[in-house]
Design an enzyme around this catalytic site. Structure first.
Site, mmCIF file in Angstrom:
data_model
loop_
_atom_site.group_PDB
_atom_site.id
_atom_site.type_symbol
_atom_site.label_atom_id
_atom_site.label_comp_id
_atom_site.label_asym_id
_atom_site.label_seq_id
_atom_site.Cartn_x
_atom_site.Cartn_y
_atom_site.Cartn_z
ATOM 1 N NE ARG A 120 -4.204 -2.039 1.813
ATOM 2 C CZ ARG A 120 -4.192 -3.072 2.621
ATOM 3 N NH1 ARG A 120 -3.163 -3.039 3.555
ATOM 4 N NH2 ARG A 120 -4.799 -4.031 2.351
ATOM 5 C CE LYS A 142 0.862 13.268 -15.282
ATOM 6 N NZ LYS A 142 0.464 13.802 -16.628
ATOM 7 C CD GLU A 184 8.976 15.074 -23.048
ATOM 8 O OE1 GLU A 184 8.309 15.983 -22.888
ATOM 9 O OE2 GLU A 184 8.549 13.854 -22.950
ATOM 10 C CE LYS A 226 6.674 16.870 -14.930
ATOM 11 N NZ LYS A 226 7.018 15.571 -15.347
ATOM 12 C CD GLU A 240 -10.320 27.637 -19.801
ATOM 13 O OE1 GLU A 240 -9.638 28.371 -19.797
ATOM 14 O OE2 GLU A 240 -11.599 27.416 -20.113
ATOM 15 N NE ARG A 243 2.042 16.201 -13.789
ATOM 16 C CZ ARG A 243 2.575 15.733 -13.009
ATOM 17 N NH1 ARG A 243 2.241 15.868 -11.578
ATOM 18 N NH2 ARG A 243 3.493 14.970 -13.149
ATOM 19 C CG ASN A 247 0.631 15.508 -21.240
ATOM 20 O OD1 ASN A 247 1.687 14.918 -21.108
ATOM 21 N ND2 ASN A 247 -0.407 15.373 -20.525
ATOM 22 C CG HIS A 250 3.401 14.097 -24.492
ATOM 23 N ND1 HIS A 250 4.060 15.507 -24.730
ATOM 24 C CD2 HIS A 250 3.955 13.507 -23.659
ATOM 25 C CE1 HIS A 250 5.063 15.362 -24.109
ATOM 26 N NE2 HIS A 250 5.061 14.393 -23.474
ATOM 27 C CG HIS A 254 0.963 9.437 -25.493
ATOM 28 N ND1 HIS A 254 0.196 9.883 -24.380
ATOM 29 C CD2 HIS A 254 2.307 9.284 -25.123
ATOM 30 C CE1 HIS A 254 1.319 10.121 -23.335
ATOM 31 N NE2 HIS A 254 2.485 10.042 -23.782
ATOM 32 C CG HIS A 267 7.914 9.542 -24.328
ATOM 33 N ND1 HIS A 267 6.595 9.335 -24.409
ATOM 34 C CD2 HIS A 267 8.254 10.758 -23.627
ATOM 35 C CE1 HIS A 267 6.083 10.439 -23.860
ATOM 36 N NE2 HIS A 267 7.071 11.015 -23.320
HETATM 37 P P1 NAD Z 1 14.216 4.592 -21.281
HETATM 38 O O1 NAD Z 1 14.096 4.713 -19.937
HETATM 39 O O2 NAD Z 1 13.875 3.509 -22.179
HETATM 40 O O3 NAD Z 1 15.726 4.864 -21.483
HETATM 41 C C1 NAD Z 1 16.411 5.084 -22.862
HETATM 42 C C2 NAD Z 1 17.563 3.963 -23.132
HETATM 43 O O4 NAD Z 1 18.581 4.359 -22.462
HETATM 44 C C3 NAD Z 1 17.303 2.553 -22.483
HETATM 45 O O5 NAD Z 1 17.747 1.720 -23.352
HETATM 46 C C4 NAD Z 1 17.989 2.606 -21.378
HETATM 47 O O6 NAD Z 1 18.435 1.437 -20.594
HETATM 48 C C5 NAD Z 1 19.277 3.648 -21.715
HETATM 49 N N1 NAD Z 1 19.918 4.423 -20.669
HETATM 50 C C6 NAD Z 1 19.414 4.766 -19.386
HETATM 51 N N2 NAD Z 1 20.282 5.453 -18.987
HETATM 52 C C7 NAD Z 1 21.508 5.434 -19.616
HETATM 53 C C8 NAD Z 1 22.968 5.952 -19.508
HETATM 54 N N3 NAD Z 1 23.138 6.828 -18.521
HETATM 55 N N4 NAD Z 1 23.684 5.566 -20.427
HETATM 56 C C9 NAD Z 1 23.338 4.579 -21.304
HETATM 57 N N5 NAD Z 1 22.236 4.199 -21.448
HETATM 58 C C10 NAD Z 1 21.281 4.457 -20.677
HETATM 59 O O7 NAD Z 1 13.577 6.047 -21.894
HETATM 60 P P2 NAD Z 1 13.404 7.648 -21.366
HETATM 61 O O8 NAD Z 1 13.638 8.313 -22.639
HETATM 62 O O9 NAD Z 1 14.524 7.684 -20.292
HETATM 63 O O10 NAD Z 1 12.042 7.667 -20.920
HETATM 64 C C11 NAD Z 1 10.817 7.540 -21.564
HETATM 65 C C12 NAD Z 1 9.813 6.865 -20.643
HETATM 66 O O11 NAD Z 1 9.385 7.918 -19.923
HETATM 67 C C13 NAD Z 1 8.313 6.571 -21.495
HETATM 68 O O12 NAD Z 1 7.960 5.476 -21.057
HETATM 69 C C14 NAD Z 1 7.500 7.495 -21.091
HETATM 70 O O13 NAD Z 1 6.075 7.309 -21.326
HETATM 71 C C15 NAD Z 1 7.976 8.217 -19.875
HETATM 72 N N6 NAD Z 1 7.575 9.380 -19.317
HETATM 73 C C16 NAD Z 1 7.221 9.565 -18.254
HETATM 74 C C17 NAD Z 1 6.960 10.760 -17.731
HETATM 75 C C18 NAD Z 1 6.339 11.161 -16.468
HETATM 76 O O14 NAD Z 1 6.096 12.230 -16.040
HETATM 77 N N7 NAD Z 1 6.179 10.013 -15.344
HETATM 78 C C19 NAD Z 1 7.253 12.052 -18.518
HETATM 79 C C20 NAD Z 1 7.877 11.687 -19.717
HETATM 80 C C21 NAD Z 1 7.994 10.496 -20.099
HETATM 81 N N1 GLY Z 2 4.975 14.577 -18.369
HETATM 82 C C1 GLY Z 2 3.702 15.156 -18.214
HETATM 83 C C2 GLY Z 2 3.539 15.347 -16.835
HETATM 84 O O1 GLY Z 2 4.272 14.856 -15.801
HETATM 85 O O2 GLY Z 2 2.722 15.706 -16.517
#
Ligand code: NAD
Ligand code: GLY
Length: 364
Positions: A120, A142, A184, A226, A240, A243, A247, A250, A254, A267
């Protein structure tokens, strides 16, 4: 070291940004709930950085369990989440255990959702290692996983206790991933920070060349943007703006990620193509000029990002877009640009304009 604060009353937390932060457990120790942590990482990041984190924690008497997942967006799913629960239960982790996400946004979103739900809810810390996760996904709470019908469709809001962004980790990041993170970064300039966009236009070559100072400045300014947005609208409930403005690009993006199969478009790449679509639709609404759309395309292209979407077919785009979390009472709500540097949420776009935009912005 640069230090920001995300102001959320009793859930406020610091965002630390700097070089070689992983080496010192002193940065982490004040934010641990008890003497146990579970580090969640993947098969790419663990060989690079896990031992540094484990060694520094063990030096100060913290017991570490490591849970290593397969790497990739296609593993941001129930099976990986279950693997985390399995690892936590096998190691008899209790409510006093702190989960640490060591990796990019996929690991951060998965580990955060595991932290939100394990027994939990347990404490967690984000150690983002991609540019995208350092400027966006690690901040704001998120968390979640993908569903075959839509990105990030299952999840929870669960804030970390600390975000620790060690910019040295970006040295090992592949160029394509660095570019994905820049999508981003550019977003913040487009939606609410015109002076930052101008700075990005002047400094894009340094960022792509991984200049340390330029990267640290861009990460700090992105996180500051952010943090301000999240502090004002943590749960994205503003009628309106709010946060949801984070996006930009997005909803189209998406659709690209889901439609092409998770992991085929990164992404950030999908967000970049989606941002051009959002700009083009804003032009069709009379808000941007053609020169403005060219400006958006130009900065994304200079960051090494795609500016056209794939030919999924307009109907498939619309099908995936209709699952977006911004849909309210069946009406699609999009983030568009009133001008460069100022975004709005709107349901005003006509179906025909959305279709025309998709057709104009996608190529084989
Ligand atoms: P990812 O986590 O897949 O990382 C990208 C690649 O880089 C992977 O292969 C990873 O293993 C590798 N990697 C990571 N760090 C490394 C390093 N220092 N050196 C070498 N390789 C490395 O992708 P990402 O772009 O970091 O994140 C994308 C994800 O984030 C998506 O799923 C997206 O939906 C999510 N996201 C979430 C939010 C949120 O607010 N929670 C916001 C934006 C994106
Ligand atoms: N990446 C969008 C948010 O955190 O709201």
């Amino acid at each position: 070291m640069r230090c920001l604060n995300l102001a959320l009353a009793e859930r406020s937390y610091p965002i630390l940004i700097g070089n070689d932060l992983l080496q010192s457990a002193e940065n982490l120790q004040p934010y641990l709930r008890g003497p146990r942590v579970a580090v969640i990482s993947n098969t790419t990041v663990a060989p690079l950085y896990l031992s540094t984190v484990v060694t520094s924690l063990e030096k100060v008497g913290v017991g570490v369990t490591a849970i290593i997942l397969p790497d990739g967006e296609k593993f941001k799913n129930w099976e990986s989440l279950n693997a985390i629960y399995d690892g936590l239960l096998a190691a008899r982790c209790d409510r006093g255990t702190t989960l640490i996400a060591l990796g990019g946004g996929v690991i951060g979103d998965l580990a955060g959702f595991a932290a939100a739900t394990y027994q939990r809810g347990v404490s967690f810390i984000q150690i983002p290692t991609t540019l995208l996760s350092q400027v966006d996904s690690s901040v704001g709470g998120k968390t979640g996983i993908n569903h075959p019908r839509g990105k990030n469709m299952v999840g929870a809001f669960w804030q970390p206790k600390l975000v620790l962004a060690d910019t040295r980790t970006l040295r090992s990041l592949p160029a394509r991933e660095l570019s994905a993170g820049l999508a981003e970064v550019i977003k913040y300039g487009l939606i609410r920070d015109l002076p930052f966009l101008e700075w990005l236009e002047a400094n894009m070559d340094s960022l792509v060349g991984r200049d340390d100072d330029a990267l640290a400045y861009a990460i700090e300014r992105s996180c500051r943007n952010k943090a301000e947005v999240v502090a004002d609208d943590e749960f994205e409930t503003a009628k309106e703006g709010g946060r949801a403005l984070l996006n930009l690009g997005h909803t189209f993006g998406h659709a690209i990620e889901s439609g092409m199969g998770y992991g085929n478009w990164l992404h950030g790449e999908a967000v970049a193509a989606g941002t051009v679509m959002a700009a083009e639709l804003s032009r069709r609404l009379g808000w941007l000029s053609e020169a403005d759309v060219d400006r958006v395309r130009d900065i994304l292209q200079r960051a090494g990002l795609p500016v056209c979407g794939p030919m999924l077919g307009a109907e498939q785009y619309l099908e995936f877009m209709s699952h977006d979390k911004k849909v309210v009472d069946g009406r699609m709500r999009l983030v568009l640009l009133k001008s460069i540097g100022s975004a709005v949420t709107t349901s005003d776009a006509e179906h025909a304009d959305i279709l025309a935009t998709i057709n104009a912005c996608c190529h084989e």
